[in-house]
Scaffold this motif. Structure first.
Motif, PDB file in Angstrom:
ATOM      1  N   HIS A   1       8.182  26.483  69.847  1.00 52.64           N
ATOM      2  CA  HIS A   1       9.311  27.419  70.504  1.00 52.64           C
ATOM      3  C   HIS A   1      10.477  27.347  69.749  1.00 52.64           C
ATOM      4  CE1 HIS A   1       6.160  27.688  73.757  1.00 52.64           C
ATOM      5  NE2 HIS A   1       6.483  28.823  73.676  1.00 52.64           N
ATOM      6  N   ALA A   2      11.239  28.319  69.939  1.00 57.54           N
ATOM      7  CA  ALA A   2      12.740  28.408  69.642  1.00 57.54           C
ATOM      8  C   ALA A   2      13.368  27.920  71.209  1.00 57.54           C
ATOM      9  CB  ALA A   2      13.130  29.499  69.362  1.00 57.54           C
ATOM     10  N   VAL A   3      13.887  26.987  71.377  1.00 60.50           N
ATOM     11  CA  VAL A   3      14.662  26.492  72.614  1.00 60.50           C
ATOM     12  C   VAL A   3      15.863  26.787  72.897  1.00 60.50           C
ATOM     13  CG1 VAL A   3      14.158  24.949  74.486  1.00 60.50           C
ATOM     14  CG2 VAL A   3      12.484  25.077  72.612  1.00 60.50           C
ATOM     15  N   TYR A   4      16.385  27.482  73.740  1.00 65.48           N
ATOM     16  CA  TYR A   4      17.892  27.810  74.141  1.00 65.48           C
ATOM     17  C   TYR A   4      17.918  27.208  75.396  1.00 65.48           C
ATOM     18  CZ  TYR A   4      17.670  31.073  70.453  1.00 65.48           C
ATOM     19  OH  TYR A   4      17.620  31.830  69.082  1.00 65.48           O
ATOM     20  N   PHE A   5      18.855  26.240  75.487  1.00 59.30           N
ATOM     21  CA  PHE A   5      19.345  25.382  76.703  1.00 59.30           C
ATOM     22  C   PHE A   5      20.658  26.093  77.219  1.00 59.30           C
ATOM     23  CE2 PHE A   5      16.536  22.719  74.142  1.00 59.30           C
ATOM     24  CZ  PHE A   5      15.728  22.001  75.100  1.00 59.30           C
ATOM     25  N   ILE A   6      20.670  26.037  78.504  1.00 62.92           N
ATOM     26  CA  ILE A   6      21.762  26.386  79.236  1.00 62.92           C
ATOM     27  C   ILE A   6      22.117  25.872  80.387  1.00 62.92           C
ATOM     28  CG2 ILE A   6      20.621  28.273  80.507  1.00 62.92           C
ATOM     29  CD1 ILE A   6      22.719  30.403  80.204  1.00 62.92           C
ATOM     30  N   CYS A   7      23.407  25.565  80.650  1.00 57.49           N
ATOM     31  CA  CYS A   7      23.900  24.757  81.967  1.00 57.49           C
ATOM     32  C   CYS A   7      24.860  25.673  82.514  1.00 57.49           C
ATOM     33  CB  CYS A   7      24.118  23.396  81.740  1.00 57.49           C
ATOM     34  SG  CYS A   7      25.559  23.137  80.584  1.00 57.49           S
TER      35      CYS A   7
END
Length: 136
Positions: A76-82
């Protein structure tokens, strides 16, 4: 090295790439009381994997295992957000070290930095960029 991407760029990538996923690493309290990115308009859902526990702030030592259990694979192409981009960067770096090859940090996060009055969500970030979001 983890690449920073702006929220609109992340949303476009999530829209265009069927193998792209968004992982929100904030706490359950933030998901509940602040809101969540809403990917339903593009037929996806946000994956929720806490980077730290609430209210202690203790690190989640099972983060990588929980990431995998949420369905994220190394393909997967994983986009992390907080909230602001700091925890998500740490989470993305940890995922990269664990063998996830295509990882991104959503800079400015969901709420971005505080404005002159100390309020978040008005200056930069997912909400300020008028991307879809909802209350839990």
């Amino acid at each position: 090295m983890v690449e920073d991407v702006a929220p609109p760029q992340a949303f476009q990538a999530l829209t265009d790439n069927p193998d792209a996923v968004l992982v929100d690493v904030r706490t359950d309290a933030e998901w509940t009381y602040v809101g969540l990115p809403d990917l339903s308009p593009i037929g996806k859902r946000v994956l929720l994997v806490q980077w730290q526990a609430f209210p202690s702030g203790a690190p989640n030592h099972n983060f990588v295992e929980q990431l995998g259990a949420s369905g994220v694979t190394r393909q997967h192409a994983v986009y992390f957000i907080c909230r602001s981009g700091a925890r998500s960067l740490a989470a993305a770096e940890t995922a990269e070290q664990a063998g996830y090859h295509t990882v991104f940090n959503v800079n400015d996060g969901f709420e971005g930095p505080p404005d002159a009055d100390g309020h978040r969500g008005n200056v930069a970030g997912w909400k300020a960029d008028a991307l879809p979001w909802r209350q839990r």
